[in-house]
Motif scaffolding. Structure first.
Motif, PDB file in Angstrom:
ATOM      1  N   ASP A  65       0.856  -1.226   0.062  1.00  0.00           N
ATOM      2  CA  ASP A  65       0.094   0.088   0.192  1.00  0.00           C
ATOM      3  C   ASP A  65       0.788   1.201   0.037  1.00  0.00           C
ATOM      4  O   ASP A  65       2.008   1.101   0.159  1.00  0.00           O
ATOM      5  CB  ASP A  65      -0.854  -0.018   1.294  1.00  0.00           C
ATOM      6  CG  ASP A  65      -2.222   0.725   1.109  1.00  0.00           C
ATOM      7  OD1 ASP A  65      -2.346   1.617  -0.010  1.00  0.00           O
ATOM      8  OD2 ASP A  65      -3.133   0.809   1.755  1.00  0.00           O
ATOM      9  N   GLU A  66       0.402   2.444  -0.173  1.00  0.00           N
ATOM     10  CA  GLU A  66       1.118   3.661   0.105  1.00  0.00           C
ATOM     11  C   GLU A  66       0.849   4.276   1.328  1.00  0.00           C
ATOM     12  O   GLU A  66      -0.049   4.151   2.000  1.00  0.00           O
ATOM     13  CB  GLU A  66       0.563   4.350  -1.431  1.00  0.00           C
ATOM     14  CG  GLU A  66      -1.003   4.847  -1.056  1.00  0.00           C
ATOM     15  CD  GLU A  66      -1.664   5.506  -2.315  1.00  0.00           C
ATOM     16  OE1 GLU A  66      -2.521   6.139  -2.353  1.00  0.00           O
ATOM     17  OE2 GLU A  66      -0.821   5.527  -3.384  1.00  0.00           O
ATOM     18  N   SER A  67       2.069   4.608   1.667  1.00  0.00           N
ATOM     19  CA  SER A  67       2.128   5.754   2.737  1.00  0.00           C
ATOM     20  C   SER A  67       2.613   7.088   2.279  1.00  0.00           C
ATOM     21  O   SER A  67       3.025   7.343   1.237  1.00  0.00           O
ATOM     22  CB  SER A  67       3.233   5.038   3.829  1.00  0.00           C
ATOM     23  OG  SER A  67       3.271   5.793   4.949  1.00  0.00           O
ATOM     24  N   MET A  68       2.389   7.977   3.196  1.00  0.00           N
ATOM     25  CA  MET A  68       2.725   9.626   3.058  1.00  0.00           C
ATOM     26  C   MET A  68       3.924   9.936   3.957  1.00  0.00           C
ATOM     27  O   MET A  68       3.535   9.874   5.277  1.00  0.00           O
ATOM     28  CB  MET A  68       1.475  10.341   2.793  1.00  0.00           C
ATOM     29  CG  MET A  68       0.745  10.140   1.700  1.00  0.00           C
ATOM     30  SD  MET A  68       1.440  10.761  -0.037  1.00  0.00           S
ATOM     31  CE  MET A  68       1.140  12.415   0.406  1.00  0.00           C
ATOM     32  N   ILE A  69       4.668  10.643   3.403  1.00  0.00           N
ATOM     33  CA  ILE A  69       5.551  11.392   4.424  1.00  0.00           C
ATOM     34  C   ILE A  69       5.381  12.987   4.432  1.00  0.00           C
ATOM     35  O   ILE A  69       5.265  13.376   3.130  1.00  0.00           O
ATOM     36  CB  ILE A  69       7.149  11.328   3.925  1.00  0.00           C
ATOM     37  CG1 ILE A  69       7.649   9.724   3.921  1.00  0.00           C
ATOM     38  CG2 ILE A  69       8.159  11.967   4.901  1.00  0.00           C
ATOM     39  CD1 ILE A  69       8.911   9.595   3.310  1.00  0.00           C
ATOM     40  N   LYS A  70       4.949  13.334   5.315  1.00  0.00           N
ATOM     41  CA  LYS A  70       4.294  14.771   5.375  1.00  0.00           C
ATOM     42  C   LYS A  70       5.374  15.678   4.866  1.00  0.00           C
ATOM     43  O   LYS A  70       6.441  16.015   5.486  1.00  0.00           O
ATOM     44  CB  LYS A  70       3.972  15.196   6.758  1.00  0.00           C
ATOM     45  CG  LYS A  70       3.164  16.617   6.829  1.00  0.00           C
ATOM     46  CD  LYS A  70       2.624  16.666   8.393  1.00  0.00           C
ATOM     47  CE  LYS A  70       2.055  18.097   8.618  1.00  0.00           C
ATOM     48  NZ  LYS A  70       1.474  18.191  10.017  1.00  0.00           N
ATOM     49  N   PHE A  71       5.086  16.693   4.101  1.00  0.00           N
ATOM     50  CA  PHE A  71       5.796  17.997   3.521  1.00  0.00           C
ATOM     51  C   PHE A  71       5.187  18.877   2.831  1.00  0.00           C
ATOM     52  O   PHE A  71       4.456  18.474   1.876  1.00  0.00           O
ATOM     53  CB  PHE A  71       7.056  17.250   2.672  1.00  0.00           C
ATOM     54  CG  PHE A  71       7.945  18.400   2.115  1.00  0.00           C
ATOM     55  CD1 PHE A  71       8.733  18.848   3.270  1.00  0.00           C
ATOM     56  CD2 PHE A  71       8.036  18.784   1.011  1.00  0.00           C
ATOM     57  CE1 PHE A  71       9.781  19.865   2.917  1.00  0.00           C
ATOM     58  CE2 PHE A  71       8.922  19.766   0.454  1.00  0.00           C
ATOM     59  CZ  PHE A  71       9.988  20.428   1.345  1.00  0.00           C
ATOM     60  N   TYR A 122      -0.008  15.083  -4.187  1.00  0.00           N
ATOM     61  CA  TYR A 122      -1.232  15.753  -3.454  1.00  0.00           C
ATOM     62  C   TYR A 122      -2.319  14.454  -3.377  1.00  0.00           C
ATOM     63  O   TYR A 122      -2.526  14.190  -4.638  1.00  0.00           O
ATOM     64  CB  TYR A 122      -1.814  17.070  -4.043  1.00  0.00           C
ATOM     65  CG  TYR A 122      -2.976  17.386  -3.422  1.00  0.00           C
ATOM     66  CD1 TYR A 122      -3.208  17.745  -2.318  1.00  0.00           C
ATOM     67  CD2 TYR A 122      -4.368  17.241  -4.161  1.00  0.00           C
ATOM     68  CE1 TYR A 122      -4.486  18.080  -1.694  1.00  0.00           C
ATOM     69  CE2 TYR A 122      -5.515  17.936  -3.799  1.00  0.00           C
ATOM     70  CZ  TYR A 122      -5.673  17.984  -2.541  1.00  0.00           C
ATOM     71  OH  TYR A 122      -6.685  18.684  -1.794  1.00  0.00           O
ATOM     72  N   LEU A 123      -2.694  13.896  -2.298  1.00  0.00           N
ATOM     73  CA  LEU A 123      -3.595  12.828  -2.191  1.00  0.00           C
ATOM     74  C   LEU A 123      -4.638  13.295  -1.354  1.00  0.00           C
ATOM     75  O   LEU A 123      -4.441  13.157  -0.238  1.00  0.00           O
ATOM     76  CB  LEU A 123      -3.108  11.637  -1.759  1.00  0.00           C
ATOM     77  CG  LEU A 123      -1.823  11.151  -2.634  1.00  0.00           C
ATOM     78  CD1 LEU A 123      -1.249   9.936  -1.937  1.00  0.00           C
ATOM     79  CD2 LEU A 123      -2.249  10.775  -3.977  1.00  0.00           C
ATOM     80  N   PRO A 124      -5.822  13.910  -2.030  1.00  0.00           N
ATOM     81  CA  PRO A 124      -7.031  14.371  -1.040  1.00  0.00           C
ATOM     82  C   PRO A 124      -7.495  13.389  -0.185  1.00  0.00           C
ATOM     83  O   PRO A 124      -8.211  13.937   0.829  1.00  0.00           O
ATOM     84  CB  PRO A 124      -7.808  15.011  -2.159  1.00  0.00           C
ATOM     85  CG  PRO A 124      -7.412  14.327  -3.525  1.00  0.00           C
ATOM     86  CD  PRO A 124      -6.145  13.849  -3.465  1.00  0.00           C
ATOM     87  N   LYS A 125      -7.552  12.237  -0.382  1.00  0.00           N
ATOM     88  CA  LYS A 125      -8.345  11.116   0.275  1.00  0.00           C
ATOM     89  C   LYS A 125      -7.587  10.535   1.647  1.00  0.00           C
ATOM     90  O   LYS A 125      -7.883   9.766   2.356  1.00  0.00           O
ATOM     91  CB  LYS A 125      -8.813  10.123  -0.596  1.00  0.00           C
ATOM     92  CG  LYS A 125      -9.789  10.747  -1.546  1.00  0.00           C
ATOM     93  CD  LYS A 125     -10.207   9.187  -2.481  1.00  0.00           C
ATOM     94  CE  LYS A 125     -11.283   9.749  -3.453  1.00  0.00           C
ATOM     95  NZ  LYS A 125     -11.957   8.702  -4.235  1.00  0.00           N
ATOM     96  N   LYS A 126      -6.195  10.939   1.755  1.00  0.00           N
ATOM     97  CA  LYS A 126      -5.293  10.654   2.528  1.00  0.00           C
ATOM     98  C   LYS A 126      -5.002  11.260   3.889  1.00  0.00           C
ATOM     99  O   LYS A 126      -5.523  12.791   3.656  1.00  0.00           O
ATOM    100  CB  LYS A 126      -3.827  10.445   2.079  1.00  0.00           C
ATOM    101  CG  LYS A 126      -3.556   9.261   1.350  1.00  0.00           C
ATOM    102  CD  LYS A 126      -3.735   7.845   1.563  1.00  0.00           C
ATOM    103  CE  LYS A 126      -3.472   6.785   0.844  1.00  0.00           C
ATOM    104  NZ  LYS A 126      -3.345   5.400   1.666  1.00  0.00           N
ATOM    105  N   PRO A 127      -5.007  10.854   4.809  1.00  0.00           N
ATOM    106  CA  PRO A 127      -4.968  11.812   6.203  1.00  0.00           C
ATOM    107  C   PRO A 127      -3.950  12.913   6.042  1.00  0.00           C
ATOM    108  O   PRO A 127      -3.937  13.920   6.467  1.00  0.00           O
ATOM    109  CB  PRO A 127      -4.548  10.749   7.543  1.00  0.00           C
ATOM    110  CG  PRO A 127      -4.976   9.515   6.592  1.00  0.00           C
ATOM    111  CD  PRO A 127      -4.971   9.545   5.438  1.00  0.00           C
TER     112      PRO A 127
END
Length: 529
Positions: free
Chosen positions: A197-203, A212-217
């Motif tokens: 799955d995909e994870s996001m590193i905040k920046f 930009y993934l609008p559906k992710k936290p």
């Protein structure tokens, strides 16, 4: 490609592909789907999983030494060399950093992740309710700020040009990422159920690889594709850097899955992923590599069978099996769910149930295929990793785009060490990370202790079961420990005294600040061995 429509009263019920896919390349294989078919049962997973034998054979199984198997000496040496090189290239006057100082720098950052303040300078503030005396004793604010602005992981002077075929958008991080991923794979064996799955590193700063993934936290930041174990252990990862040569990559999801599973052929793992990755072609490829796979799929993907459009009742199911060994199902929940698998059964006797709420809010059992229940149970591996990462992480803003990624994978290394350590000893993440931080700063902390007995209280003592405890890393650094005689009340020995039989002493350790017997018992020596 010709399409044969399906009616309910046809005995064979064979279809080539969806009606929307009338024109395809001649080279593509004509996939046939049938309602009357079954897949062979997958072989049982029999491999060892959890920490590798290398980890099990560690002589010192403490949180810090477990963490050092992930943040290894070669990583520390890389940071030291590249940081000094970068400072030299800038032509500034500076003091060379050392491995001890970089370890202390990392330990301080871990402490800051546990005890969060608005700015790193607040830890050195003169305001009493902000100032952290423990951190102040380890390093000055100016030195910490200098390290933060000069820390480096690769040589800027030889970075390939943007138009070069060797250009790498992650060049500044590449040596560090390669080393830490090797450690992730070396120290842990994946369990039977894994997920991609995909994870996001905040920046939120400027970067050409920011997504930009609008559906992710976390909506803005760096996208990381991750292969994770059911326990949440990050085994492999791939940071998405955008288009290659300004061209859109075809079947990107399938390529990501094939890359992340490149060393799993024939090992009978069960891999789960969502509709971004899933395709019939990918499932066939994984089946040929003897990798069990399951994933939901978008209804407009190529080569799917033609499902009935009249299905509306929750729990209603229609299933097809292809001549290539893929099972495709349409199941009605609150919406239509399409799912592919290359190892689940099509046997109607194996239909399971899932709990859903009806209009009155009461949970009821709804029939579902085994693939749906299995997917819901095992797809949360990366989500579990993200959940654990959100606690006590190094959350610091920076104008340097790569700092977020660097600190993110330092936290990921500690988290993987924590998951490995939990196979031996149960411990809370906060306590584990705190003990790791203590280990990283121990050498500097002991050097900062003055010989005067009046200022010995520099190492906080944790009281447990009426006995003081000191971390192993501090206890084992024997050169600083000296016995001191205390006049007045004799205290219970930290090593040999019990509730049933008390042993009191007037001696204590100058560093650990705990009472210890001298003489025949010599608890002082035994405590520090």
């Amino acid at each position: 490609m010709h399409v044969i429509s399906i009616s309910d009263d046809e005995p064979e019920n064979i279809v080539n592909a969806t009606s929307t896919q009338k024109k395809t390349k001649k080279a593509e294989k004509n996939i046939k789907w049938s309602k009357h078919g079954n897949l062979p049962s997958p072989r049982l997973f029999t491999s060892d999983f959890g920490p590798t034998q290398f980890i099990k054979n560690l002589s010192n199984l403490s949180p810090y030494y477990m963490c050092r198997q992930f943040i290894t000496d070669d990583i520390i040496s890389l940071i030291v060399f590249q940081t000094n090189l970068y400072a030299t290239q800038k032509g500034e006057r500076y003091i060379l950093t050392t491995e001890k100082e970089i370890r202390t720098f990392i330990g301080i950052n871990f402490i800051m992740g546990i005890n969060k303040l608005p700015s790193y300078r607040d830890y050195w503030s003169t305001v009493p309710y902000l100032r952290n005396e423990y951190i102040c004793r380890l390093m000055t604010v100016n030195r910490f700020g200098w390290l933060l602005s000069h820390i480096h992981l690769n040589d800027n002077s030889i970075i390939p040009a943007r138009n070069s075929p060797n250009f790498d958008k992650l060049y500044k991080l590449r040596p560090f990422l390669d080393k830490i991923e090797i450690n992730f794979q070396k120290n842990f064996n994946l369990g039977p159920s894994i997920a991609i799955d995909e994870s996001m590193i905040k920046f939120k700063g400027r970067s050409n690889i920011k997504q930009y993934l609008p559906k992710k936290p976390i909506k803005r930041g760096y996208k990381v594709w991750m292969l994770a174990d059911k326990s949440g252990y990050c085994y492999r990862f791939q940071i998405y850097t955008g288009k290659t040569d300004k061209q859109v990559t075809k079947d990107l999801g399938g390529k990501v899955v094939n890359t992340l599973t490149s060393d799993l052929d024939g090992k009978e793992h069960r891999v789960y992923f969502d509709n971004y990755f899933t395709s019939v072609k990918l499932m066939e490829n994984l089946l040929s590599r003897k990798i069990n796979a399951c994933g939901i799929i978008k209804k407009n993907r190529k080569h799917l069978p033609e499902f009935r459009k009249t299905m509306k009742t929750r729990g209603e199911l229609e299933t097809f099996v292809s001549d290539t060994g893929i099972i495709a199902s349409k199941w009605i929940d609150s919406t239509d769910v399409y799912i592919l698998s290359n190892f689940h059964s099509n046997d109607p006797n194996k239909i399971t149930t899932v709990l859903r709420k009806n209009n009155k809010g009461v949970k009821i059992a709804v029939p579902a295929p085994p693939s749906i229940a299995d997917y819901n149970k095992n797809m949360n591996s990366v989500d579990k990793f993200d959940q654990l990462m959100s606690s006590y992480n190094i959350d610091r803003r920076s104008k340097k785009w790569w700092h977020r990624i660097f600190f993110y994978f330092l936290d990921a290394a500690v988290l993987n060490a924590y998951i490995s350590y939990k196979h031996f000893i149960d411990i809370e993440l906060k306590n584990f990370k705190g003990k790791c931080a203590e280990g990283f700063v121990t050498e500097t902390l002991l050097d900062k202790i003055p010989p005067s007995e009046t200022t010995l209280r520099s190492i906080p003592i944790r009281i447990k079961n009426s006995k003081p405890t000191v971390s192993l890393e501090i206890r084992k650094t024997s050169s600083k420990h000296q016995p001191i005689r205390v006049h007045g009340t004799r205290r219970r020995c930290a090593l040999c005294s019990t509730k049933k039989k008390e042993f009191r002493t007037s001696w204590r350790c100058s560093v650990c600040e705990v009472p210890l017997c001298l003489g025949k018992k010599n608890c002082f020596n035994k405590y520090h061995l």
